[in-house]
Scaffold this motif. Structure first.
Motif: not given
Length: 593
Positions: A485-489
């Motif tokens: 998820l941090p990649t998307i954020q």
């Protein structure tokens, strides 16, 4: 033998008489007691006063305006009393010039009958200011009854109309479902007024009185007070709501400001309409004007507006891609078009984005990356993941009749159209087009998931009586999705802060935010068109819907701000300024520290 027969017959007759006397004097006692009771004792139900709706700062949003109902004695239209009837009407219309004589007579005729012994409602509402100068005169008249009858009033008129809702006169269907509504005469029709109607309307009181043969009160036997004035406190800040309305002048669409826990600070569907118009019944002229408007002011676009999500969906699909069949490091060479069968799927950028990985694809909204990724992943995993992220089902927000939208899939198409699925439909779905439809409320919920990894249930009411509404957060992401998820954020941050981000040039927010723009087409582009017409050059109703969904602050997500402008064109250009102003206002009001 004859004597025995006569004696037997005599005994039978006397036995029948004794049984009848016993039945009349003993067995029927309860029945005749009740009958006598009903003839001498009258039960009056007392209508409760509807509870108020206030915002989080206790500012009144829906209140009761003090006024009175006028009633007239029954049976005044008989030959014997007709002069008295006309006299009472003359006095009323003379003392209260605003009253309509013909309407009063019509209301009286509707209810008056030989069997009705109750006073008849002839005027539903007269304001306190109007009736007070003549109250003492009317109150002395035996045939006229003046009783308190509060009327719903919305001080902010059209502000927040689609979430607050309105009350209006009850129809036969409303009365059939709830006897109390028949007594009150009004019910919540839309919004919070409808969703929490049972609580807000309270419970009727009961007054038991003894009456004489002329139906005149002799004695009060009991008095049970109504349960009333039940208050609903909202999470909404009505001043923020008012401010946002000032930003959305002469535009159609929706704006949602929601805490990442689901608490809705502001939610608006545009255009709005004055709620007070409906309390006493709207005129045919006004109804036709509103219902025939091409801008659809009656549609609550927050939960009933179904729109293609466009590129806003790329964040969720990107997460599905890199946790299923696509490597986080996978990239494509975007040359602005991708042939597939007899069709060509274009990227929005005329010259293409060239080498593009996931973060760049989200940051610059590269269509080609998502086209090619969808072919690898397939519609089954795409649709299942999107359903898990809250799309294609109700969010659970406390508003009535929420729509569910559509996440296309093979099963959905077979069930709806009994047709096979084509790979071109998978490609269309990857950029939020085709049959893909969402509501703005779903997209706000979806954005909160991208911001925090938790899927919240949106909720407008903060406290209903003594019951405080608590956040309801659901864990829907897999362990692998949580890790990625941090990649998307980070990509969403770049959308709003990198020079090449699709929103960067349109933002002036003092808060560091992350987000995703979207341009959802409402008309198809023909295959033989080489150069696409620019949005501002198109006819207004053929322009794309503009989306901008965001959260902030980036490092400590507190609020989701979503703006959708119908036929606004490019998401960043149409909505960037509005989003910036809202975050700056949140900072000014100290919602964001």
């Amino acid at each position: 033998m004859k004597i025995k027969f006569i004696l037997f017959l005599f005994s039978i007759v006397w036995l029948a008489i004794i049984i009848r006397v016993f039945f009349l004097s003993v067995e029927s006692n309860t029945y005749y007691e009740q009958l006598s009771y009903n003839n001498t004792v009258k039960i009056e139900e007392i209508a409760p006063v509807r509870g108020e709706i206030v915002d989080k700062n206790n500012k009144a949003i829906a209140i009761n305006k003090l006024g009175f109902k006028i009633q007239l004695s029954p049976h005044l239209r008989s030959k014997k009393n007709i002069n008295q009837f006309n006299n009472e009407i003359d006095i009323l219309t003379k003392l209260l010039p605003s009253l309509d004589r013909n309407k009063i007579i019509k209301n009286y005729k509707k209810v008056d009958s030989y069997y009705n012994h109750n006073y008849i409602d002839i005027v539903q509402f007269v304001s306190y200011e109007e009736i007070m100068p003549v109250y003492s005169i009317l109150n002395l008249r035996e045939n006229i009854s003046i009783i308190p009858a509060p009327k719903r009033f919305y001080p902010y008129k059209e502000i927040g109309s689609h979430i607050v809702g309105y009350v209006s006169r009850a129809n036969k269907r409303d009365i059939k479902d709830d006897n109390l509504i028949e007594l009150i005469g009004y019910t919540g029709k839309t919004g919070i007024e409808n969703y929490y109607n049972t609580y807000l309307q309270g419970l009727a009181g009961k007054r038991e009185i003894k009456v004489n043969a002329n139906n005149q009160e002799v004695e009060e036997l009991s008095n049970k007070e109504a349960i009333e004035d039940r208050k609903v406190i909202l999470n909404v800040d009505i001043e923020l709501q008012k401010y946002i309305s000032s930003l959305f002048v002469n535009q159609s669409g929706a704006v949602i400001v929601m805490g990442v826990d689901g608490a809705i600070l502001s939610a608006s569907s545009f255009p709005e309409y004055d709620l007070n118009t409906f309390v006493n019944g709207v005129s045919i002229e006004t109804w036709n004007k509103l219902s025939n408007s091409i801008e659809k002011p009656f549609t609550n676009k927050l939960i009933h507006g179904l729109y293609p999500p466009g590129s806003t969906i790329k964040t969720g699909l990107g997460l599905i891609y890199i946790t299923t069949d696509v490597s986080p490091y996978w990239s494509v060479d975007c040359v602005a078009s991708m042939p597939l069968g007899k069709r060509i799927f274009r990227c929005w950028k005329k010259d293409g984005h060239r080498k593009t990985d996931l973060k760049k694809a989200i940051r610059e909204s590269c269509d080609d990356y998502f086209y090619k990724g969808s072919i690898q992943v397939g519609i089954k995993k795409m649709s299942e993941g999107l359903n898990r992220y809250g799309l294609g089902k109700k969010t659970g927000v406390d508003l009535p009749n929420e729509f569910i939208g559509t996440v296309p899939s093979r099963e959905w198409k077979r069930k709806k159209y009994n047709q096979p699925w084509y790979i071109g439909e998978t490609v269309n779905t990857s950029i939020g087009q085709g049959d893909f439809l969402v509501t703005p409320m779903q997209m706000a919920q979806f954005t909160a998931l991208m911001a925090t990894s938790k899927l919240p249930r949106p909720y407008i009411a903060k406290k209903v009586g003594d019951n405080e509404i608590k956040p309801d957060l659901e864990d829907v992401l897999t362990e692998k999705e949580l890790k990625r998820l941090p990649t998307i954020q980070k990509a969403m941050y770049e959308v709003c802060n990198y020079p090449s981000g699709t929103a960067t040039n349109y933002l002036s927010s003092k808060v560091k935010i992350a987000g995703k723009t979207g341009t959802a087409q409402v008309v198809g582009i023909l295959q033989d068109i080489d150069k696409r017409e620019l949005e501002h050059e198109m006819e207004y109703y053929t322009r794309s819907h503009a989306w901008f969904t965001s959260y902030g602050p980036y490092t400590n997500p507190q609020y989701v701000v979503l703006v959708m402008v119908e036929h606004g064109g490019h998401g960043g250009a149409a909505a960037g300024t509005i989003v910036s102003n809202i975050y700056n206002k949140l900072l000014e009001l100290e919602y964001i520290k």
